[in-house]
Design a protein around this motif. Structure first.
Motif, PDB file in Angstrom:
ATOM      1  N   THR A 120      -0.347  -0.358  -5.249  1.00 35.27           N
ATOM      2  CA  THR A 120      -1.206  -1.537  -5.071  1.00 35.27           C
ATOM      3  C   THR A 120      -2.104  -1.484  -3.834  1.00 35.27           C
ATOM      4  OG1 THR A 120       0.608  -2.772  -6.093  1.00 35.27           O
ATOM      5  CG2 THR A 120      -1.185  -4.055  -5.156  1.00 35.27           C
ATOM      6  N   HIS A 165       0.043  -6.960   0.618  1.00 33.09           N
ATOM      7  CA  HIS A 165      -1.013  -7.505   1.482  1.00 33.09           C
ATOM      8  C   HIS A 165      -0.480  -7.977   2.824  1.00 33.09           C
ATOM      9  CE1 HIS A 165      -4.265  -7.102  -1.343  1.00 33.09           C
ATOM     10  NE2 HIS A 165      -3.433  -7.479  -2.297  1.00 33.09           N
ATOM     11  N   HIS A 216       1.412 -13.076  -4.305  1.00 34.73           N
ATOM     12  CA  HIS A 216       0.783 -11.767  -4.082  1.00 34.73           C
ATOM     13  C   HIS A 216       0.295 -11.576  -2.649  1.00 34.73           C
ATOM     14  CE1 HIS A 216      -1.139  -8.088  -5.380  1.00 34.73           C
ATOM     15  NE2 HIS A 216      -2.286  -8.484  -4.866  1.00 34.73           N
ATOM     16  N   HIS A 280      -5.919 -13.342  -3.724  1.00 30.29           N
ATOM     17  CA  HIS A 280      -6.339 -12.715  -2.462  1.00 30.29           C
ATOM     18  C   HIS A 280      -7.062 -13.687  -1.535  1.00 30.29           C
ATOM     19  CE1 HIS A 280      -6.319  -9.164  -5.322  1.00 30.29           C
ATOM     20  NE2 HIS A 280      -5.370  -8.897  -4.452  1.00 30.29           N
ATOM     21  N   HIS A 460      -6.421  -1.462  -4.247  1.00 33.29           N
ATOM     22  CA  HIS A 460      -6.884  -1.678  -2.879  1.00 33.29           C
ATOM     23  C   HIS A 460      -6.919  -0.375  -2.082  1.00 33.29           C
ATOM     24  CE1 HIS A 460      -6.535  -5.989  -3.487  1.00 33.29           C
ATOM     25  NE2 HIS A 460      -5.345  -5.767  -4.012  1.00 33.29           N
TER      26      HIS A 460
HETATM   27 FE   LIG Z   1      -3.939  -7.381  -4.360  1.00 38.01          FE
END
Ligand SMILES: [Fe+2]
Length: 467
Positions: A120, A165, A216, A280, A460
């Protein structure tokens, strides 16, 4: 012997994996690579070599693509992340299911969170380079060769998993992260992690969210950590009904957990929020108890069913950049859409992370049409103070990746630098890395480093400076 992959929409076109690892030195360049740009662009995405049973894009084995840039020259290599699952699949010559699921009897995870797909995000922190996927621990790679070092070399002490993230605080050099469903699958437990530049876990504290949900991303400011929980809820009883535990359930409400930096997780204050869905965030900052953050905001959770099993309407599956403000004292939240084109993959000049930002960079899709596979064909610069937008269109039908910002120099002003992205050319079925002047996005690439093959659509990536 590898078998052919099943016929599946997420295994066709540029979602299809490539079946090789390559090393190319000195790529052909159109234009001129700035000599001041010295470092590596890393990108990661799903690229299964084997598929077991039903496929979903989110669960394909991670492959990393690296562009090493130095003295105007670009070298390239791609490598699978050699997770234990991938190695075992190679050994067996067939795909294995991703065992993030629980033991049906005990509800506990079937693995120690070191059996993931690492597909990811890829981030560097100190000397470490780690591939991330939100159900597992960070997986370390060698920055030059992309050789896999494995789990346990970074953030070894965390409880539960690590988001893809995490947020690097440029002031402290610490990386903040979290995990969800920390105790067992379907649990509302979450964990807040802080990791230092050496990869040591400084804290990993478990707390309870209002309900179990897929989470997320999150945000930090100089003084706060925020855990927004939107109702992509997890209910194990849905597995029998729909075959899948996650669905968007507006009736569960939405909540933002607010924690003062450095405080105990027992002091998290949950503030009720408008029911939306966000994958995001661009960034967040606070002025006293007033917090501002920019998010790609959806009416429902795209790519997931609604709670009645229906699929989201097309218009509801388009995310738009939206500014949220939150007063920690009163709990009052306001949100205003600030950019009206469907977009994703928001990035800033990371030197301003957790502080007030002016410049945002996103992948946009002004010509998106139903059935186009959800691709983004534009790179957009948004001046959040003036509202001015600059767009470079790679051509409808072509696909751009998340734009990654690199500053021109350590003391350059915010937004003075370059944007790096990969672009898939639909006509030649090849990909390239483009470099744009972040202050003149609409002028298009100042350099294009060309590959003879394509990079499948991924998620990403990030930049790592040399030296
Ligand atoms: Fe993402």
């Amino acid at each position: 012997m590898a078998a052919s992959l099943p016929n599946h929409p997420q295994l066709r076109g540029n979602y299809a994996p490539i079946n090789f690892e390559a090393t190319y030195n000195d790529l052909v360049i159109e234009g001129t690579v700035p000599t001041g740009l010295s470092g590596s662009l890393y990108r990661v995405g799903p690229n299964p070599k084997f598929v077991a049973g039903a496929y979903h894009w989110f669960f394909g084995a991670g492959m990393v693509h690296a562009f090493h840039v130095n003295n105007g020259q670009v070298d390239y290599l791609n490598r699978w992340v050699r997770t234990p699952k991938f190695e075992r699949e190679v050994e067996l010559g067939r795909g294995l299911n991703l065992e993030i699921s629980m033991n049906q009897e005990t509800g506990q995870f079937a693995t120690d969170r070191r059996y993931g797909v690492a597909n990811t995000h890829i981030v560097s922190h100190g000397e470490h380079l780690v591939a991330l996927e939100e159900g597992s621990h960070p997986f370390s790679l060698q920055p030059d060769s992309l050789a896999s070092s494995g789990y346990g070399n970074y953030a070894d002490g965390i409880k539960g998993a690590m988001t893809a993230h995490p947020k690097l605080d440029p002031e402290t050099g610490e990386l903040h992260g979290f995990g969800y469903m920390s105790d067992h699958f379907g649990s509302n437990t979450m964990t807040y992690h802080v990791i230092d530049r050496t990869g040591r876990t400084l804290r990993s504290d478990t707390f309870e969210a209002p309900y179990a949900a897929m989470v997320h991303d999150f945000i930090i400011t100089r003084d706060y950590v925020l855990f927004p929980i939107f109702p992509l809820t997890c209910d194990l009883s849905r597995i029998e009904k729909f075959g899948f535990p996650f669905a968007f359930d507006a009736s569960a409400g939405a909540f933002i957990g607010v924690l003062a930096r450095g405080a105990s997780v027992s002091t998290i204050k949950w503030i009720e929020a408008p029911v939306r869905y966000v994958f995001h965030y661009l960034n967040a900052w606070n002025e006293g108890t007033n917090i501002t953050f920019d998010a790609i905001d959806f009416p429902v959770a795209p790519n997931f069913p609604n709670v009645d099993g229906s699929i989201p309407a097309y218009d509801d599956a388009q995310g738009k950049l939206t500014r949220w403000t939150l007063d920690v004292k009163t709990g009052v939240i306001d949100r205003q859409q600030t950019h009206h084109v469907a977009a994703e993959f928001p990035r800033i000049d990371d030197r301003f992370a957790a502080a007030r930002h002016r410049h945002g960079f996103i992948a946009g899709a002004s010509q998106r049409t139903k059935g186009d596979g959800g691709l983004f064909h534009e790179i957009r610069h948004i001046d959040c103070e003036t509202g001015k937008v600059q767009t470079w269109d790679a051509g409808f039908g072509n696909g751009v990746s998340e734009p990654v910002f690199v500053e021109k120099s350590a003391d350059a002003k915010e937004g003075q630098g370059w944007l790096l992205a990969t672009v898939y050319d639909n006509h030649s079925a090849t990909s390239s890395m483009v470099i744009l002047n972040a202050e003149a996005v609409e002028d298009g690439p100042i350099a294009t480093a060309k590959l003879d093959h394509r990079i499948p659509y991924g998620f990403h990536g990030s930049w790592r400076h040399n030296g």
